[in-house]
Scaffold this active site. Structure first.
Site, mmCIF file in Angstrom:
data_model
loop_
_atom_site.group_PDB
_atom_site.id
_atom_site.type_symbol
_atom_site.label_atom_id
_atom_site.label_comp_id
_atom_site.label_asym_id
_atom_site.label_seq_id
_atom_site.Cartn_x
_atom_site.Cartn_y
_atom_site.Cartn_z
ATOM 1 N N CYS A 161 8.846 3.938 0.366
ATOM 2 C CA CYS A 161 7.631 3.748 -0.835
ATOM 3 C C CYS A 161 8.510 2.473 -1.877
ATOM 4 O O CYS A 161 9.570 2.817 -2.268
ATOM 5 C CB CYS A 161 7.690 4.932 -1.464
ATOM 6 S SG CYS A 161 6.824 4.729 -3.148
ATOM 7 N N ARG B 25 8.941 3.627 -6.490
ATOM 8 C CA ARG B 25 9.806 4.926 -6.849
ATOM 9 C C ARG B 25 10.280 5.030 -8.151
ATOM 10 O O ARG B 25 10.962 5.980 -8.539
ATOM 11 C CB ARG B 25 11.117 5.407 -5.833
ATOM 12 C CG ARG B 25 10.471 5.824 -4.466
ATOM 13 C CD ARG B 25 11.301 6.023 -3.338
ATOM 14 N NE ARG B 25 11.745 4.668 -2.792
ATOM 15 C CZ ARG B 25 12.722 4.556 -1.624
ATOM 16 N NH1 ARG B 25 13.612 5.605 -1.814
ATOM 17 N NH2 ARG B 25 12.950 3.379 -0.969
ATOM 18 N N TRP C 260 -0.189 5.554 -7.380
ATOM 19 C CA TRP C 260 -1.362 4.456 -7.461
ATOM 20 C C TRP C 260 -1.242 3.518 -6.353
ATOM 21 O O TRP C 260 -0.096 3.447 -5.889
ATOM 22 C CB TRP C 260 -1.376 3.770 -9.056
ATOM 23 C CG TRP C 260 0.131 3.241 -9.371
ATOM 24 C CD1 TRP C 260 0.488 2.189 -8.972
ATOM 25 C CD2 TRP C 260 0.715 3.855 -10.404
ATOM 26 N NE1 TRP C 260 1.514 1.849 -9.657
ATOM 27 C CE2 TRP C 260 1.815 2.866 -10.694
ATOM 28 C CE3 TRP C 260 0.728 4.995 -11.231
ATOM 29 C CZ2 TRP C 260 3.169 3.215 -11.506
ATOM 30 C CZ3 TRP C 260 1.919 5.098 -11.999
ATOM 31 C CH2 TRP C 260 2.798 4.295 -11.998
ATOM 32 N N GLU D 290 -1.903 -3.100 -0.411
ATOM 33 C CA GLU D 290 -2.325 -1.968 0.409
ATOM 34 C C GLU D 290 -3.729 -2.184 0.910
ATOM 35 O O GLU D 290 -4.296 -2.126 2.290
ATOM 36 C CB GLU D 290 -2.105 -0.823 0.064
ATOM 37 C CG GLU D 290 -0.707 -0.652 -0.298
ATOM 38 C CD GLU D 290 -0.394 0.861 -0.984
ATOM 39 O OE1 GLU D 290 -0.467 1.231 -2.059
ATOM 40 O OE2 GLU D 290 -0.103 1.999 -0.031
HETATM 41 N N1 ARG Z 1 -1.274 2.461 2.375
HETATM 42 C C1 ARG Z 1 -1.985 3.431 2.276
HETATM 43 C C2 ARG Z 1 -3.565 3.268 2.043
HETATM 44 O O1 ARG Z 1 -3.680 2.019 1.784
HETATM 45 C C3 ARG Z 1 -1.472 4.370 0.959
HETATM 46 C C4 ARG Z 1 -0.104 4.954 1.142
HETATM 47 C C5 ARG Z 1 0.543 5.281 -0.249
HETATM 48 N N2 ARG Z 1 0.075 4.262 -1.180
HETATM 49 C C6 ARG Z 1 0.514 4.303 -2.619
HETATM 50 N N3 ARG Z 1 0.486 3.441 -3.413
HETATM 51 N N4 ARG Z 1 1.086 5.634 -3.096
HETATM 52 O O2 ARG Z 1 -4.291 3.992 1.856
#
Ligand code: ARG
Length: 379
Positions: free
Chosen positions: A68, A71, A241, A246
């Site tokens: 992550c 953090r 968030w 992602e």
């Molecule tokens: N990578 C995952 C997604 O696209 C989420 C993982 C957690 N991501 C976060 N920003 N807390 O759905």
């Protein structure tokens, strides 16, 4: 199967955790608490964390999440203590409430809801979905599939349980699939008001909105075990968030997910017949601009990868000044686009995995694929 430890292993893990808690959080002699925990383990086969231990354990598990990048704010994690809840109906209701509180009208709050732990002869509940909000996928033929192929298995499984399916869009909400300690998994439709989604627009290209793309506001991981001092909380959905990449560089772009780069490139008028036109790279940038622009426009918290990378280095400095090393997995920390343009690329990391931790168990990952894993035994 249940994932908490037993006997001497449990006693050792518990003692290590109590010592850590007292060293960092509750200065004072841990001897009395360690003795009490040992006695409780001898009598019941497990022990109960105090509220302060649970809060600290959940936060440090985030601090120890080597994959992550986000953090820096680990101390701000809020904890909803629902350890008294172990039935599927209540887990479903509280999971929806988790989403409402985490969403917070768009100002996303890092939050975890902790349900009953695994105890001897009393496994805790399990949420099969890998996240509280996931999009269904219908049809297994790869080219004909509608939705997020990642969730094809769980979609089939939910249909097999009697779910009638959604309207058939590429972004139908999957129901939650939840299993009690000793009952069969059941499905629960998420209340609409619990799920905030963002419609995607591009800051300049007006055709982009016509693609009808959207994504959910809160990434809430639901199938990782929270492990604190040898005790496993198998249902402990948590969220931070999103970082835009992602969604824009993975969920919508990966060839085994929504696979949208060819669509974007074609609309941009790029030459998709030649890799060396860098059409994929250019489409990725525009996709990611659209994600950040749309979340901003909707007033929903989202990080960009440049800012989040800088924050991560601040986190490393801050932890170092407290005498702690931060474990990290380079291949996860470096963003999936423009890696070398971010400072997290240009260094190496200690890969030690500390505990407490959020842990992926293989049987939980199988359940998220709708494969059932092994039936929960009363061990
Ligand atoms: N990578 C995952 C997604 O696209 C989420 C993982 C957690 N991501 C976060 N920003 N807390 O759905």
């Amino acid at each position: 199967m249940q994932n908490s430890l037993f006997g001497s292993e449990l006693r050792q893990e518990a003692e290590d955790f109590i010592r850590l808690f007292h060293r960092e959080e509750a200065p004072g002699d841990p001897t009395a608490r360690i003795a009490a925990v040992r006695a409780e383990i001898d009598e019941t086969g497990t022990y109960r964390h105090t509220r302060a231990e649970l809060d600290y354990g959940a936060r440090v598990a985030w601090r120890n999440s080597n994959r992550c990048i986000g953090r820096l704010y680990w101390r701000s994690l809020r904890i909803r203590d629902r350890r008294h809840i172990d039935d599927a109906d209540s887990v479903a209701r509280e999971s929806a409430q988790h989403l409402r509180e985490a969403t917070n009208g768009g100002r996303i709050r890092p939050l975890i809801t902790v349900f009953a732990p695994d105890a001897p002869y009393r496994p805790g509940p399990r949420i099969w979905n890998e996240q509280l909000v996931r999009y269904a996928c219908y049809g297994s033929a790869r080219d004909a599939a509608v939705g997020d192929p990642r969730n094809a298995g769980l979609t089939d499984f939910a249909l097999g349980l009697g779910w009638s399916g959604g309207p058939g869009t590429p972004f139908d909400l999957l129901p939650l699939v939840i299993e009690d300690g000793d009952r069969k998994p059941r499905y629960y439709e998420l209340p609409r008001d619990a799920v905030l989604e963002v419609e995607l627009h591009h800051p300049e290209e007006s055709w982009y909105a016509d693609l009808g793309l959207r994504w959910h506001a809160v990434p809430a991981i639901a199938n990782m075990c929270l492990e604190i001092g040898g005790v496993c909380y198998p249902a402990a959905p948590f969220n931070g968030w999103y970082m835009g990449t992602e969604i824009g560089a993975r969920n919508l772009a990966d060839t085994d997910r929504y696979d949208l780069l060819p669509v974007i490139a074609e609309r941009l008028g790029l030459d998709t017949s030649d890799d060396r036109s860098l059409w994929k790279d250019r489409a990725l940038v525009e996709m990611n601009r659209a994600v950040l622009h749309s979340f901003d426009r909707a007033g929903v918290t989202v990080a960009d990868h440049h800012t989040e990378s800088r924050r991560f280095l601040t986190h490393l400095d801050r932890e170092a000044s407290r005498g702690r090393t931060v474990g990290a997995d380079w291949s996860w920390i470096v963003p999936p686009i423009s890696g070398s343009a971010t400072p997290v690329f240009h260094r190496t990391y200690d890969t030690t995995q500390w505990r407490p931790a959020y842990v992926h168990h293989p049987e939980a990952q199988a359940r998220a694929r709708g494969e059932g894993g092994e039936r929960t035994e009363l061990v």
